[in-house]
Design an enzyme around this catalytic site. Structure first.
Site, PDB file in Angstrom:
ATOM      1  N   ALA A   1       0.821  -1.383  -0.057  1.00 37.83           N
ATOM      2  CA  ALA A   1      -0.057  -0.116   0.168  1.00 37.83           C
ATOM      3  C   ALA A   1       0.783   1.268  -0.088  1.00 37.83           C
ATOM      4  O   ALA A   1       0.639   2.260  -0.725  1.00 37.83           O
ATOM      5  CB  ALA A   1      -0.882  -0.274   1.300  1.00 37.83           C
TER       6      ALA A   1
ATOM      7  N   GLY B   1       1.981   1.547  -3.467  1.00 35.79           N
ATOM      8  CA  GLY B   1       0.968   1.839  -4.368  1.00 35.79           C
ATOM      9  C   GLY B   1       0.616   3.115  -4.147  1.00 35.79           C
ATOM     10  O   GLY B   1       0.185   3.718  -5.273  1.00 35.79           O
ATOM     11  N   ASP B   2       0.389   3.909  -3.066  1.00 36.56           N
ATOM     12  CA  ASP B   2       0.033   5.058  -2.810  1.00 36.56           C
ATOM     13  C   ASP B   2       0.907   6.077  -3.793  1.00 36.56           C
ATOM     14  O   ASP B   2       0.321   6.911  -4.269  1.00 36.56           O
ATOM     15  CB  ASP B   2       0.274   5.397  -1.167  1.00 36.56           C
ATOM     16  N   ALA B   3       2.389   5.943  -3.526  1.00 36.81           N
ATOM     17  CA  ALA B   3       3.273   6.779  -4.518  1.00 36.81           C
ATOM     18  C   ALA B   3       3.082   6.456  -5.705  1.00 36.81           C
ATOM     19  O   ALA B   3       2.945   7.441  -6.606  1.00 36.81           O
ATOM     20  CB  ALA B   3       4.832   6.413  -4.166  1.00 36.81           C
TER      21      ALA B   3
ATOM     22  N   GLU C   1      -0.199   7.962  -7.229  1.00 31.61           N
ATOM     23  CA  GLU C   1      -0.057   9.590  -7.048  1.00 31.61           C
ATOM     24  C   GLU C   1       0.737  10.019  -8.253  1.00 31.61           C
ATOM     25  O   GLU C   1       0.392  11.188  -8.827  1.00 31.61           O
ATOM     26  CB  GLU C   1       0.077  10.148  -5.827  1.00 31.61           C
TER      27      GLU C   1
END
Length: 125
Positions: free
Chosen positions: A7, A10-12, A15
């Site tokens: 996660a 995945g967040d980076a 974005e």
């Protein structure tokens, strides 16, 4: 890799892909870029995209496992966000993190589907 590490990645990754998409749309005002990024990358948007993926059965078994692996059981998110939204968003980020390592083309395809889904919701709502 555990779900929260996926996660985090995945967040980076998500974005960055959102920012690339917005710049490719010709948006040059940084304030507008930020406003549009928030619409597409908020936890609420991620949870909504994830619900769409699930309702349309768009994910393989491995992708579903990556999503489930990332649904964080602890709730340390903003107080105004409910637990289900938080878990779905974290699971979405885990899915994208997993795909960014194992199948980047698929990650980009799902992100594109997610952007289209959110944009259509804006036009209809």
């Amino acid at each position: 890799m555990n779900g929260l590490v996926l996660a985090y990645l995945g967040d980076a990754y998500y974005e960055l892909e959102i920012r690339r998409y917005l710049i490719n749309q010709g948006i040059t005002n940084v304030g507008k870029l930020h406003k549009e990024k928030v619409k597409l990358a908020s936890n609420e948007a991620q949870a909504s995209i994830m619900n769409y993926f699930l309702s349309e059965a768009l994910l393989s078994n491995d992708e579903l496992d990556a999503y489930k692996k990332g649904r964080n059981k602890s709730h340390n998110a903003r107080k105004q966000m409910d637990m289900v939204t938080y878990q779905q968003a974290t699971g979405f980020e885990s899915l994208i993190g997993y795909l960014s390592i194992h199948d980047e083309l698929r990650a980009k395809a799902l992100i594109e589907i997610g952007i289209t889904f959110i944009k259509q919701g804006e036009m209809n709502g």
